[in-house]
Write an enzyme that holds these catalytic residues in place. Structure first.
Site, short mmCIF file in Angstrom:
data_model
loop_
_atom_site.label_atom_id
_atom_site.label_comp_id
_atom_site.label_asym_id
_atom_site.label_seq_id
_atom_site.Cartn_x
_atom_site.Cartn_y
_atom_site.Cartn_z
N SER A 1 35.74 -31.72 80.10
CA SER A 1 34.47 -32.36 79.73
C SER A 1 34.01 -31.89 78.35
O SER A 1 33.58 -32.68 77.51
CB SER A 1 33.37 -31.98 80.74
OG SER A 1 33.65 -32.55 81.97
N ARG B 1 33.67 -33.90 74.47
CA ARG B 1 32.39 -33.88 73.74
C ARG B 1 32.53 -33.20 72.38
O ARG B 1 31.92 -33.61 71.39
CB ARG B 1 31.32 -33.19 74.58
CG ARG B 1 30.88 -34.08 75.78
CD ARG B 1 30.33 -33.25 76.89
NE ARG B 1 29.72 -34.05 77.97
CZ ARG B 1 30.38 -34.57 79.00
NH1 ARG B 1 31.69 -34.42 79.11
NH2 ARG B 1 29.75 -35.27 79.93
N GLY C 1 37.69 -41.71 82.59
CA GLY C 1 36.33 -42.25 82.68
C GLY C 1 35.42 -41.60 81.65
O GLY C 1 34.57 -42.27 81.06
N ARG D 1 37.71 -49.05 87.72
CA ARG D 1 36.51 -48.23 87.95
C ARG D 1 35.23 -48.93 87.45
O ARG D 1 35.27 -49.74 86.52
CB ARG D 1 36.69 -46.86 87.28
CG ARG D 1 37.78 -46.09 88.02
CD ARG D 1 38.00 -44.73 87.47
NE ARG D 1 36.87 -43.84 87.65
CZ ARG D 1 36.80 -42.62 87.12
NH1 ARG D 1 37.80 -42.16 86.37
NH2 ARG D 1 35.76 -41.87 87.33
N SER E 1 25.20 -39.16 87.29
CA SER E 1 26.48 -39.20 86.59
C SER E 1 26.31 -38.70 85.16
O SER E 1 25.56 -39.28 84.37
CB SER E 1 27.03 -40.63 86.58
OG SER E 1 28.01 -40.75 85.57
N ASP F 1 34.09 -32.80 91.31
CA ASP F 1 35.53 -32.73 91.02
C ASP F 1 36.24 -31.69 91.88
O ASP F 1 37.47 -31.69 91.97
CB ASP F 1 35.76 -32.40 89.53
CG ASP F 1 35.32 -33.56 88.65
OD1 ASP F 1 35.19 -34.69 89.16
OD2 ASP F 1 35.13 -33.34 87.44
N LYS G 1 36.31 -42.32 91.93
CA LYS G 1 36.96 -41.45 90.95
C LYS G 1 38.33 -42.03 90.57
O LYS G 1 38.59 -43.20 90.80
CB LYS G 1 37.06 -40.03 91.50
CG LYS G 1 35.69 -39.38 91.67
CD LYS G 1 35.03 -39.20 90.31
CE LYS G 1 33.61 -38.76 90.39
NZ LYS G 1 32.94 -38.74 89.10
N ARG H 1 39.14 -40.94 96.39
CA ARG H 1 39.53 -39.58 96.78
C ARG H 1 39.23 -39.27 98.24
O ARG H 1 39.89 -38.44 98.83
CB ARG H 1 38.85 -38.54 95.87
CG ARG H 1 39.49 -38.51 94.51
CD ARG H 1 38.96 -37.38 93.65
NE ARG H 1 39.73 -37.37 92.40
CZ ARG H 1 39.29 -36.88 91.25
NH1 ARG H 1 38.09 -36.33 91.19
NH2 ARG H 1 40.06 -36.90 90.18
N ARG I 1 43.82 -34.62 90.70
CA ARG I 1 43.18 -33.61 91.56
C ARG I 1 43.68 -33.70 93.01
O ARG I 1 43.68 -32.70 93.73
CB ARG I 1 41.66 -33.74 91.50
CG ARG I 1 41.12 -33.46 90.09
CD ARG I 1 39.66 -33.11 90.08
NE ARG I 1 39.05 -33.44 88.81
CZ ARG I 1 39.13 -32.69 87.72
NH1 ARG I 1 39.81 -31.57 87.73
NH2 ARG I 1 38.53 -33.07 86.59
C1 S3P Z 1 32.45 -35.85 83.87
C2 S3P Z 1 31.53 -36.24 84.80
C3 S3P Z 1 31.86 -36.50 86.20
C4 S3P Z 1 33.21 -35.91 86.59
C5 S3P Z 1 34.27 -36.18 85.55
C6 S3P Z 1 33.86 -35.60 84.21
C7 S3P Z 1 32.01 -35.65 82.46
O1 S3P Z 1 31.90 -37.90 86.41
O2 S3P Z 1 33.62 -36.40 87.85
O3 S3P Z 1 35.52 -35.63 85.94
O4 S3P Z 1 32.77 -35.04 81.68
O5 S3P Z 1 30.91 -36.08 82.13
P1 S3P Z 1 30.56 -38.76 86.69
O6 S3P Z 1 29.61 -38.43 85.64
O7 S3P Z 1 30.96 -40.19 86.58
O8 S3P Z 1 30.14 -38.38 88.08
#
Ligand code: S3P
Length: 435
Positions: free
Chosen positions: A22, A26, A93, A121, A166, A314, A341, A345, A390
């Site tokens: 994550s 960013r 995603g 998705r 989210s 996760d 996801k 899952r 995962r």
């Molecule tokens: C993430 C947010 C989560 C997580 C994903 C990474 C992120 O998803 O499941 O693996 O980096 O912002 P959601 O925000 O869609 O729940």
């Protein structure tokens, strides 16, 4: 490729966990829109993150690797250039949703695509708030990929109550807000990870975030920064559970991210009886890090409440494995999001738990697992993974406590987030065989 996870004699040793997924996404995106060159170390070199890096390059950002660090030449909030080709985000995603926010404020059009799983998705969850801000964004009739974004005349800040917790949706809105008129306020039902907020603050944004409310004030630029990415807690989670459920284990994982919005699993495992010690606290930028020591433990069942779900979303698959080797019935409330996801899952884990002969069932919207205790050995079987990293890593860890082995279908998916998983696992004493 074939991966067989054989029963093992215990895990030992000390390893450094590779960079957080994550935070890596960013860091690359924020560096690309800052006003100078940023140096990023310990970037996660997974397929997901490399797809984001390549899309930024396609959009005109110069990114080079020197020694172990990435140098990113930022071009400001609106300095990206139109890509000749569609932008491909693979399985990610996070990559596609965050970049949609940023592409919403550019003066050119973009098309965003992904692999088979990402193409299914839900994208309405970003299309809706971005459209309310004035962004021209559309997906397929079903609200899925491909996404098409065309330049908009006026983009306004938004006051938005999130229907689902989210971080990806929250972050898409925050990136779009960088080019919007006015402030943005986001209110969440349950707290989701706050890496975007911390990273924005680190790059100089005027942002406040506490509990369930985030406010981004008009910010004109990001100042380039050097940053080191903390180890990925979600990757560490697999080895934490591996050490807890395998006899004679004692491992230390170094410099792991300890962001409070990410580590609910740790509290849960400690509540379950896990022998876990955290030490050497420091911080990388605005993110806390620490070392985690884990020893074999006798585990008892747990209850996960709906408010905790975003924090350990996760980690639920690997917590299901921990619960299988705990005593008693574990209960997981309102884990619906798990169906949206990289795969469904809940279904994938139920199928695998059935093959492990672990009793599991839905009681209304509560998922229940009847644990068999620490001496239980899973029968041998082939774990279907639906190309989900995962799911693959969760059953690979279950294999350490099998009567002889568990075979993992499509283990290549592990490269999505943790290409070092097999090597690091074997270094700790796992018995992963690749052929
Ligand atoms: C993430 C947010 C989560 C997580 C994903 C990474 C992120 O998803 O499941 O693996 O980096 O912002 P959601 O925000 O869609 O729940």
């Amino acid at each position: 490729m074939k991966l067989i996870s054989k029963s093992c004699e215990g895990l030992h040793g000390e390893i450094k966990i590779p960079g957080d997924k994550s935070i890596s996404h960013r860091a690359l995106i924020c560096a690309s829109i800052s006003d100078g060159t940023s140096k990023i170390s310990n970037l996660q070199e997974s397929e997901d993150v490399i797809n984001t890096l390549n899309s930024l390059k396609q959009l005109g950002i110069n990114i080079t690797k020197e020694n172990a660090s990435y140098h990113v030449e930022g071009k400001g909030f609106k300095g990206l250039k139109e890509s000749e080709n569609q932008l491909y985000f693979g399985n990610s995603g996070t990559g596609i949703r965050l970049m949609s926010g940023l592409l919403s404020i550019q003066n050119f059009s973009s098309s965003l695509i992904g692999d088979e799983s990402l193409s299914k998705r839900p994208m309405k969850r970003i299309i809706e708030p971005l459209s309310k801000m004035g962004v021209n964004i559309s997906g397929s009739k079903e609200g899925t990929l491909p996404l098409r974004i065309t330049p908009a005349k006026n983009i306004n800040g938004i006051n938005y109550k999130m229907p689902v917790a989210s971080a990806q949706v929250k972050s898409a809105i925050l990136f779009a807000s960088l080019g919007a008129k006015g402030d943005t306020k986001i209110i969440e039902k349950s707290i989701s990870r706050d890496h975007t907020e911390r990273m924005f603050e680190y790059f100089g944004a005027t942002i406040t975030f506490s509990e369930k409310e985030t406010i981004l004030k008009k910010t004109n630029k990001f100042t380039s920064q050097n940053l080191e990415i903390p180890g990925d807690f979600s990757s560490a989670a697999f080895f934490i559970v591996a050490a807890l459920i395998s006899k004679n284990s004692d491992i230390t994982l170094k410099e792991v991210g300890m962001n409070p919005s990410r580590i609910a699993l740790l509290d849960k495992l400690v509540e379950m009886g896990g022998n876990i010690q955290v030490s050497n606290f420091s911080s990388f930028g605005k993110e806390p890090v620490a070392d985690i020591n884990v020893k074999s433990s006798v585990l008892y069942s747990c209850e996960v409440m709906s408010d905790d779900v975003p924090n350990l979303i996760d980690e639920l698959p690997i917590l299901f494995i921990a619960s299988s080797f705990a005593k008693g019935i574990s209960r997981f409330n309102e884990i619906e999001e798990l169906k949206h996801k990289e795969s469904n899952r809940l279904k994938a884990m139920q199928e695998g738990l059935d093959k492990m002969k672990i009793k599991n069932f839905l009681d209304g919207n509560v998922f229940c697992i009847k644990g068999m205790g620490k001496d239980y050995k899973s029968p041998n079987f082939l774990a279907e993974t639906y190309y989900d990293h995962r799911i693959a890593m969760s059953f690979a860890i279950a294999g350490l406590n099998s009567s002889s082995s568990i075979e993992i279908a499509s283990p290549e998916s592990i490269n999505t987030s943790f290409p070092e998983f097999i090597d690091l696992g074997n270094r700790l004493g796992c018995n992963f065989e690749v052929s």
